[in-house]
Motif scaffolding. Structure first.
Motif, PDB file in Angstrom:
ATOM      1  N   ARG A   1       0.864  -1.191  -0.070  1.00 29.77           N
ATOM      2  CA  ARG A   1      -0.059  -0.061  -0.052  1.00 29.77           C
ATOM      3  C   ARG A   1       0.867   1.274   0.141  1.00 29.77           C
ATOM      4  NH1 ARG A   1      -4.263   0.394   4.745  1.00 29.77           N
ATOM      5  NH2 ARG A   1      -5.137  -1.360   3.412  1.00 29.77           N
ATOM      6  N   VAL A   2       0.432   2.396  -0.662  1.00 32.36           N
ATOM      7  CA  VAL A   2       0.842   3.602  -0.623  1.00 32.36           C
ATOM      8  C   VAL A   2       0.150   4.673  -0.199  1.00 32.36           C
ATOM      9  CG1 VAL A   2       1.804   5.668  -2.168  1.00 32.36           C
ATOM     10  CG2 VAL A   2       2.474   3.110  -2.933  1.00 32.36           C
ATOM     11  N   TYR A   3       0.626   5.341   0.950  1.00 26.54           N
ATOM     12  CA  TYR A   3       0.150   6.521   1.654  1.00 26.54           C
ATOM     13  C   TYR A   3       0.772   7.876   1.001  1.00 26.54           C
ATOM     14  CZ  TYR A   3      -2.046   3.500   5.104  1.00 26.54           C
ATOM     15  OH  TYR A   3      -2.773   2.432   5.752  1.00 26.54           O
ATOM     16  N   LEU A   4      -0.250   8.860   0.651  1.00 26.45           N
ATOM     17  CA  LEU A   4       0.128  10.034   0.443  1.00 26.45           C
ATOM     18  C   LEU A   4      -0.675  11.077   1.178  1.00 26.45           C
ATOM     19  CD1 LEU A   4      -0.078   9.893  -3.580  1.00 26.45           C
ATOM     20  CD2 LEU A   4       1.780   9.691  -2.335  1.00 26.45           C
ATOM     21  N   ASN A   5       0.022  11.844   2.223  1.00 23.43           N
ATOM     22  CA  ASN A   5      -0.529  12.745   2.956  1.00 23.43           C
ATOM     23  C   ASN A   5      -0.019  14.065   2.840  1.00 23.43           C
ATOM     24  OD1 ASN A   5      -1.964  10.729   4.560  1.00 23.43           O
ATOM     25  ND2 ASN A   5      -0.095   9.880   5.585  1.00 23.43           N
ATOM     26  N   PHE A   6      -0.821  15.015   2.615  1.00 19.33           N
ATOM     27  CA  PHE A   6      -0.939  16.186   2.664  1.00 19.33           C
ATOM     28  C   PHE A   6       0.444  16.741   1.832  1.00 19.33           C
ATOM     29  CE2 PHE A   6      -3.510  15.214   5.834  1.00 19.33           C
ATOM     30  CZ  PHE A   6      -4.206  16.321   6.152  1.00 19.33           C
ATOM     31  N   SER A   7       0.496  16.095   0.610  1.00 20.03           N
ATOM     32  CA  SER A   7       1.461  16.101  -0.499  1.00 20.03           C
ATOM     33  C   SER A   7       1.633  17.819  -0.979  1.00 20.03           C
ATOM     34  CB  SER A   7       1.210  15.433  -1.664  1.00 20.03           C
ATOM     35  OG  SER A   7       1.043  13.883  -1.334  1.00 20.03           O
ATOM     36  N   ASP A   8       2.936  18.125  -1.191  1.00 22.48           N
ATOM     37  CA  ASP A   8       2.916  19.529  -1.684  1.00 22.48           C
ATOM     38  C   ASP A   8       1.915  19.595  -2.821  1.00 22.48           C
ATOM     39  OD1 ASP A   8       5.087  20.419   0.369  1.00 22.48           O
ATOM     40  OD2 ASP A   8       6.314  19.176  -1.030  1.00 22.48           O
ATOM     41  N   PRO A   9       1.339  20.896  -2.945  1.00 17.98           N
ATOM     42  CA  PRO A   9       0.163  20.935  -3.954  1.00 17.98           C
ATOM     43  C   PRO A   9       0.766  21.672  -5.185  1.00 17.98           C
ATOM     44  CG  PRO A   9       0.036  22.920  -2.387  1.00 17.98           C
ATOM     45  CD  PRO A   9       1.019  21.990  -1.700  1.00 17.98           C
ATOM     46  N   TRP A  10       1.934  22.058  -5.293  1.00 16.29           N
ATOM     47  CA  TRP A  10       2.521  22.592  -6.525  1.00 16.29           C
ATOM     48  C   TRP A  10       1.383  23.238  -7.557  1.00 16.29           C
ATOM     49  CZ3 TRP A  10       7.732  23.308  -6.363  1.00 16.29           C
ATOM     50  CH2 TRP A  10       8.302  22.850  -5.449  1.00 16.29           C
ATOM     51  N   PRO A  11       0.741  24.302  -7.085  1.00 16.70           N
ATOM     52  CA  PRO A  11      -0.247  24.749  -7.831  1.00 16.70           C
ATOM     53  C   PRO A  11      -0.025  25.456  -9.229  1.00 16.70           C
ATOM     54  CG  PRO A  11       0.452  26.385  -5.928  1.00 16.70           C
ATOM     55  CD  PRO A  11       1.188  25.129  -5.980  1.00 16.70           C
ATOM     56  N   LYS A  12       1.130  25.813  -9.439  1.00 10.89           N
ATOM     57  CA  LYS A  12       1.345  26.281 -10.622  1.00 10.89           C
ATOM     58  C   LYS A  12       1.553  25.172 -11.892  1.00 10.89           C
ATOM     59  CE  LYS A  12       3.848  30.250  -9.402  1.00 10.89           C
ATOM     60  NZ  LYS A  12       5.009  30.896  -8.730  1.00 10.89           N
ATOM     61  N   LYS A  13       0.845  25.166 -12.980  1.00  9.45           N
ATOM     62  CA  LYS A  13       0.668  24.294 -13.756  1.00  9.45           C
ATOM     63  C   LYS A  13       2.193  23.784 -14.404  1.00  9.45           C
ATOM     64  CE  LYS A  13      -1.440  21.778 -17.368  1.00  9.45           C
ATOM     65  NZ  LYS A  13      -1.761  20.607 -16.988  1.00  9.45           N
ATOM     66  N   ARG A  14       2.948  24.659 -14.552  1.00  9.33           N
ATOM     67  CA  ARG A  14       4.665  24.277 -14.774  1.00  9.33           C
ATOM     68  C   ARG A  14       4.994  23.326 -13.987  1.00  9.33           C
ATOM     69  NH1 ARG A  14       5.814  29.345 -13.331  1.00  9.33           N
ATOM     70  NH2 ARG A  14       7.526  29.691 -11.692  1.00  9.33           N
ATOM     71  N   HIS A  15       4.547  23.336 -12.757  1.00  8.66           N
ATOM     72  CA  HIS A  15       5.093  22.276 -11.687  1.00  8.66           C
ATOM     73  C   HIS A  15       4.237  20.908 -11.625  1.00  8.66           C
ATOM     74  CE1 HIS A  15       6.978  26.060  -9.756  1.00  8.66           C
ATOM     75  NE2 HIS A  15       7.962  25.381 -10.467  1.00  8.66           N
ATOM     76  N   GLU A  16       3.076  20.662 -12.380  1.00  9.11           N
ATOM     77  CA  GLU A  16       2.327  19.496 -12.419  1.00  9.11           C
ATOM     78  C   GLU A  16       3.071  18.243 -11.994  1.00  9.11           C
ATOM     79  OE1 GLU A  16       0.000  19.001 -15.823  1.00  9.11           O
ATOM     80  OE2 GLU A  16      -1.340  17.409 -14.919  1.00  9.11           O
ATOM     81  N   LYS A  17       4.086  18.391 -12.971  1.00  7.03           N
ATOM     82  CA  LYS A  17       5.114  16.927 -12.765  1.00  7.03           C
ATOM     83  C   LYS A  17       5.404  16.506 -11.479  1.00  7.03           C
ATOM     84  CE  LYS A  17       6.090  16.686 -17.755  1.00  7.03           C
ATOM     85  NZ  LYS A  17       7.191  17.196 -18.669  1.00  7.03           N
ATOM     86  N   ARG A  18       5.836  17.750 -10.611  1.00 11.42           N
ATOM     87  CA  ARG A  18       6.027  17.278  -9.181  1.00 11.42           C
ATOM     88  C   ARG A  18       5.083  16.973  -8.280  1.00 11.42           C
ATOM     89  NH1 ARG A  18       9.787  22.852  -8.151  1.00 11.42           N
ATOM     90  NH2 ARG A  18      10.774  22.888 -10.145  1.00 11.42           N
ATOM     91  N   ARG A  19       3.660  17.088  -8.562  1.00 14.23           N
ATOM     92  CA  ARG A  19       2.758  16.594  -7.755  1.00 14.23           C
ATOM     93  C   ARG A  19       2.925  14.959  -7.534  1.00 14.23           C
ATOM     94  NH1 ARG A  19      -1.735  19.816 -11.075  1.00 14.23           N
ATOM     95  NH2 ARG A  19      -0.730  21.897 -10.829  1.00 14.23           N
ATOM     96  N   LEU A  20       2.524  14.526  -6.419  1.00 20.41           N
ATOM     97  CA  LEU A  20       2.876  13.129  -5.976  1.00 20.41           C
ATOM     98  C   LEU A  20       1.591  12.275  -6.781  1.00 20.41           C
ATOM     99  CD1 LEU A  20       4.367  12.829  -2.628  1.00 20.41           C
ATOM    100  CD2 LEU A  20       5.551  13.106  -4.851  1.00 20.41           C
ATOM    101  N   THR A  21       0.719  12.921  -7.045  1.00 19.79           N
ATOM    102  CA  THR A  21      -0.498  12.172  -7.979  1.00 19.79           C
ATOM    103  C   THR A  21      -0.419  12.303  -9.502  1.00 19.79           C
ATOM    104  OG1 THR A  21      -1.905  13.729  -7.353  1.00 19.79           O
ATOM    105  CG2 THR A  21      -1.989  11.945  -5.795  1.00 19.79           C
TER     106      THR A  21
END
Ligand SMILES: C[S@@+](CC[C@H](N)C(=O)[O-])C[C@H]1O[C@@H](n2cnc3c(N)ncnc32)[C@H](O)[C@@H]1O
Length: 217
Positions: free
Chosen positions: A111-131
């Motif tokens: 199982r993988v847990y992701l909790n309160f991952s950094d949102p990286w709200p800018k579109k250009r940072h989308e690839k950093r979002r853990l989802t």
């Protein structure tokens, strides 16, 4: 909480190599040996200061937990908690979650847990979002067929993004909470993270989901 500079944090991790795995790639396919048993392995990517993983490990001694973060200082605080609680079922890794296939064999994690991952709200940072889809590919590889991700956050934008990203990927959304702390039944088993305690004390709603990968093939 003990304040350490970078050097102090690095030394703290090195001095506790029985908990913080120095060369995690060496254990790829061999984590059962490291833990000394065949219990299922649950990982948290972006564990921060470790309240969740140490709380879960105390509640579930028959699960092996691996706390993962790429920030030295926060992992050193998570280590303090694990040492204080003296939990045999917790290990830690200072690595980037993007590289998990270097450390785990296919289906080695349950199982993988992701909790309160950094949102990286800018579109250009989308690839950093853990989802983001490349992370989902990574999780799918190390999980068994129909393996699960459990995710919680206070950030509505990231939550909506993650719902869309997971369903576009073909994942099955099994459970969704739009106000986790209003669920009295779940409250009995919920282990709060540091960010969860902080945001919920300010009255912010906490979102949560459980999703599984499809069977494929
Ligand atoms: C906002 S904090 C949340 C910490 C903790 N889960 C909590 O809820 O209190 C996000 C954490 O994720 C870590 N993180 C972000 N991207 C990561 C990645 N690619 N691999 C590992 N850790 C990552 C950060 O270093 C940070 O400690």
């Amino acid at each position: 909480m003990r304040v350490r500079n970078r050097k102090g944090a690095a030394e703290h991790l090195e001095n506790n190599a029985h908990v913080v795995v120095e060369n995690p790639a060496d254990f790829k396919g061999r984590w059962a040996e490291r833990f000394g048993n065949n219990h299922p392995i649950h990982i948290e990517v972006g564990c921060g200061k470790g309240a969740f993983i140490t709380g879960m490990a105390a509640q579930h001694p028959d699960i092996n937990y691996i706390a993962i973060d790429m920030q030295l200082s926060v992992l050193s605080y998570a280590l303090d908690k694990a040492l204080e609680a003296n939990l045999p079922n917790v290990q830690m890794m200072l690595v980037d979650g993007a590289a998990l296939t270097e450390y785990f064999e296919d289906a080695e994690v349950s199982r993988v847990y992701l909790n309160f991952s950094d949102p990286w709200p800018k579109k250009r940072h989308e690839k950093r979002r853990l989802t983001y889809k490349s992370f989902l590919e990574t999780y799918e590889q190390i999980l068994p067929k129909e393996g699960e991700i459990h995710f919680k956050t206070d950030n509505r934008g990231l939550f909506e993004y993650s719902l869309a990203s997971m369903s576009q990927y073909g994942m099955i959304l099994e459970k969704v909470w739009l106000d986790l702390h209003a669920d009295e039944e779940f409250a009995g088993v919920n282990v709060m993270t540091e960010y969860e305690a902080k945001f919920s004390s300010k009255g912010q709603v906490i979102y949560r989901l459980e999703a599984k990968f499809p069977k494929r093939g």
